[in-house]
Design an enzyme around this catalytic site. Sequence first.
Site, short mmCIF file in Angstrom:
data_model
loop_
_atom_site.label_atom_id
_atom_site.label_comp_id
_atom_site.label_asym_id
_atom_site.label_seq_id
_atom_site.Cartn_x
_atom_site.Cartn_y
_atom_site.Cartn_z
CD GLU A 79 2.24 -8.21 -5.12
OE1 GLU A 79 2.94 -8.08 -4.11
OE2 GLU A 79 2.54 -7.67 -6.20
CG ASP A 80 4.04 -5.96 -1.44
OD1 ASP A 80 3.41 -6.09 -2.53
OD2 ASP A 80 5.19 -5.50 -1.41
CG ASP A 90 0.45 1.40 -7.07
OD1 ASP A 90 -0.43 2.19 -6.75
OD2 ASP A 90 1.56 1.77 -7.53
CG PHE A 116 5.93 5.67 -1.59
CD1 PHE A 116 5.88 5.05 -2.83
CD2 PHE A 116 6.93 5.30 -0.71
CE1 PHE A 116 6.82 4.09 -3.19
CE2 PHE A 116 7.88 4.34 -1.04
CZ PHE A 116 7.82 3.75 -2.29
NE ARG A 145 12.79 -5.10 0.25
CZ ARG A 145 11.99 -5.00 -0.79
NH1 ARG A 145 10.70 -5.13 -0.66
NH2 ARG A 145 12.50 -4.74 -1.99
P1 IMP Z 1 1.48 -2.52 -9.48
O1 IMP Z 1 1.96 -3.41 -10.57
O2 IMP Z 1 1.45 -1.07 -9.90
O3 IMP Z 1 0.19 -2.94 -8.85
O4 IMP Z 1 2.62 -2.49 -8.40
C1 IMP Z 1 2.83 -3.44 -7.49
C2 IMP Z 1 4.22 -3.28 -6.89
O5 IMP Z 1 4.64 -1.89 -6.78
C3 IMP Z 1 4.17 -3.77 -5.47
O6 IMP Z 1 4.40 -5.16 -5.40
C4 IMP Z 1 5.24 -2.96 -4.79
O7 IMP Z 1 6.48 -3.60 -4.94
C5 IMP Z 1 5.28 -1.64 -5.55
N1 IMP Z 1 4.55 -0.57 -4.83
C6 IMP Z 1 3.38 -0.01 -5.17
N2 IMP Z 1 3.00 0.94 -4.28
C7 IMP Z 1 3.96 0.98 -3.34
C8 IMP Z 1 4.15 1.74 -2.12
O8 IMP Z 1 3.34 2.59 -1.72
N3 IMP Z 1 5.29 1.49 -1.43
C9 IMP Z 1 6.22 0.55 -1.81
N4 IMP Z 1 6.07 -0.18 -2.93
C10 IMP Z 1 4.96 0.02 -3.69
#
Ligand code: IMP
Length: 187
Positions: A103-104, A107, A156, A169
Amino acid sequence: MPMGKENVRVLIPQEELERRIGELADEINRDYSGMEANEALLCVGVLKGSVFLMVDLLKRLTIPVQVDFYQTSSYGSGMTAGEVRLRKDVDLSVRGKDVLLIEDIVDTGHTVRTVLGLLRFRGARSVRLCSLLDKVERREVEVPIDYRGFEIENLFVVGYGLDFDERYRNLPFIGVLETEPDPPSPS
Ligand code: IMP
């Protein structure tokens, strides 16, 4: 979400990303060094943000690997916060495999928790998680990150696969999206 004129401030420079990804690859190579010759580590990326990490990490892996992708979407119209939908499934069979989910960013944790659950349900022999970034302050559900690149503040971020509105990206570094106040309108 940022509005108005956008500026990107470098948070993690390219050289720092490369150095850390090298360390993660060394750890992964070590941890899976005992794999049988006829086995392969199934590396599963979550589209689209993980693509840059997948390429740079996998080029440094010396163990046999297979590559596949999931694509998810979260809280769109008609969905509640924390609800994650699968838009693209993996093509390869997961049953009996050692899987590394890539994963990138983690969050709230909902996306990886859902995907990790799915991989286990599908009969993976083992499942580990590698995430370049960890926004730990935002966590709503517990997820164990086995290979973590960097812990970051609640900002962000864009670049190196991460987008704002599908842009940024391709930046080779992780940046923080900031906005400049609009200039005062002439009176
Ligand atoms: P989660 O399900 O809330 O953990 O979100 C994961 C997804 O939210 C990541 O794979 C990203 O695509 C997106 N995301 C969360 N934080 C950021 C950020 O700071 N910048 C860009 N995308 C984000």
